[in-house]
Design an enzyme around this catalytic site. Structure first.
Site, PDB file in Angstrom:
ATOM      1  N   GLU A 293       0.804  -1.218   0.000  1.00 48.11           N
ATOM      2  CA  GLU A 293       0.000   0.000   0.000  1.00 48.11           C
ATOM      3  C   GLU A 293       0.845   1.279   0.000  1.00 48.11           C
ATOM      4  O   GLU A 293       0.323   2.381  -0.176  1.00 48.11           O
ATOM      5  CB  GLU A 293      -0.929  -0.006   1.217  1.00 48.11           C
TER       6      GLU A 293
ATOM      7  N   GLU B 115       7.980 -21.854   7.691  1.00 40.19           N
ATOM      8  CA  GLU B 115       8.377 -20.994   8.807  1.00 40.19           C
ATOM      9  C   GLU B 115       9.388 -21.651   9.744  1.00 40.19           C
ATOM     10  O   GLU B 115       9.968 -20.993  10.600  1.00 40.19           O
ATOM     11  CB  GLU B 115       7.154 -20.563   9.605  1.00 40.19           C
TER      12      GLU B 115
END
Length: 206
Positions: A16, A47
């Site tokens: 954004e 992960e």
């Protein structure tokens, strides 16, 4: 950078920055365990690799000029811990956002942020309270940095990308308000010619 929900939130905030503040896409980068596939599809065990986070950062040519923020709700994610540890070994400033006190990730961050939200309504579901808290902190960090870099004037997105009619209209009205121009079409033409609200305002006031 992060894994799962935490990684997706980092990518969301980074994505954004260009449209909101007009920054080049490579300035704020979101990195997620498992790569782009993991944005929409879980990647098993991604992960758990303590070395892969650093490898992913090196792909972006990380240097001492960068700052790395590790996002991990539990504060135990090996992908993030390993990356931050390597960053510290290479004199790269680090921060972290976690939702448990005295987290392992906090111990390898120069600037740890611990937002304690308590147990989730659905146990272990990061997308709920922890995810909401992490997104708020990410917003605070990126917004304050963009303000310090001069990408905002007052509370106006004067460097936003003019990607649709709504934003062009918003930009036109900002120019009218700031410069005193009363002719909408004149202000709109100026905005389109200059390519940003800031440049259009500067052309009138400076």
């Amino acid at each position: 950078m992060g894994a799962g929900t935490s990684g997706r939130l980092g990518i969301l905030d980074a994505s954004e920055i260009p449209p909101t503040y007009g920054m080049p896409p490579g300035v704020v980068i979101g990195v997620i365990a498992g790569g782009n596939k993991a944005i929409t599809t879980p990647v098993e065990n991604a992960e758990d690799d303590e070395e892969q986070g650093w490898n992913d950062l090196k792909e972006h040519k990380i240097t001492e000029k960068d700052v790395v923020v590790g996002v991990a709700a539990s504060g135990t994610t090996p992908y993030v811990i390993g990356a931050l540890r390597h960053c510290q070994e290479n004199n790269i400033v680090t921060g972290s956002i976690v939702c448990n006190p005295d987290a392992d990730v906090s111990k390898v961050a120069n600037h740890p942020i611990e937002v304690i939200v308590g147990p989730e309504f659905v146990t272990g579901s990061t997308r709920m309270k922890s995810g909401t808290a992490q997104k708020l902190v990410l917003n605070m960090i990126s917004t304050s940095v963009m303000i310090q870099l001069g990408r905002v004037e007052g509370n106006r997105m004067v460097n936003m990308q003019l990607t649709n009619d709504k934003l062009i209209d918003r930009g036109t009205r900002m120019i009218m308000e700031r410069t005193g121009i009363t002719d909408y079409e004149k202000a709109k033409k100026l905005l389109i010619e200059k390519g940003s609200v800031k440049l259009a305002i500067d052309a009138v006031l400076i």
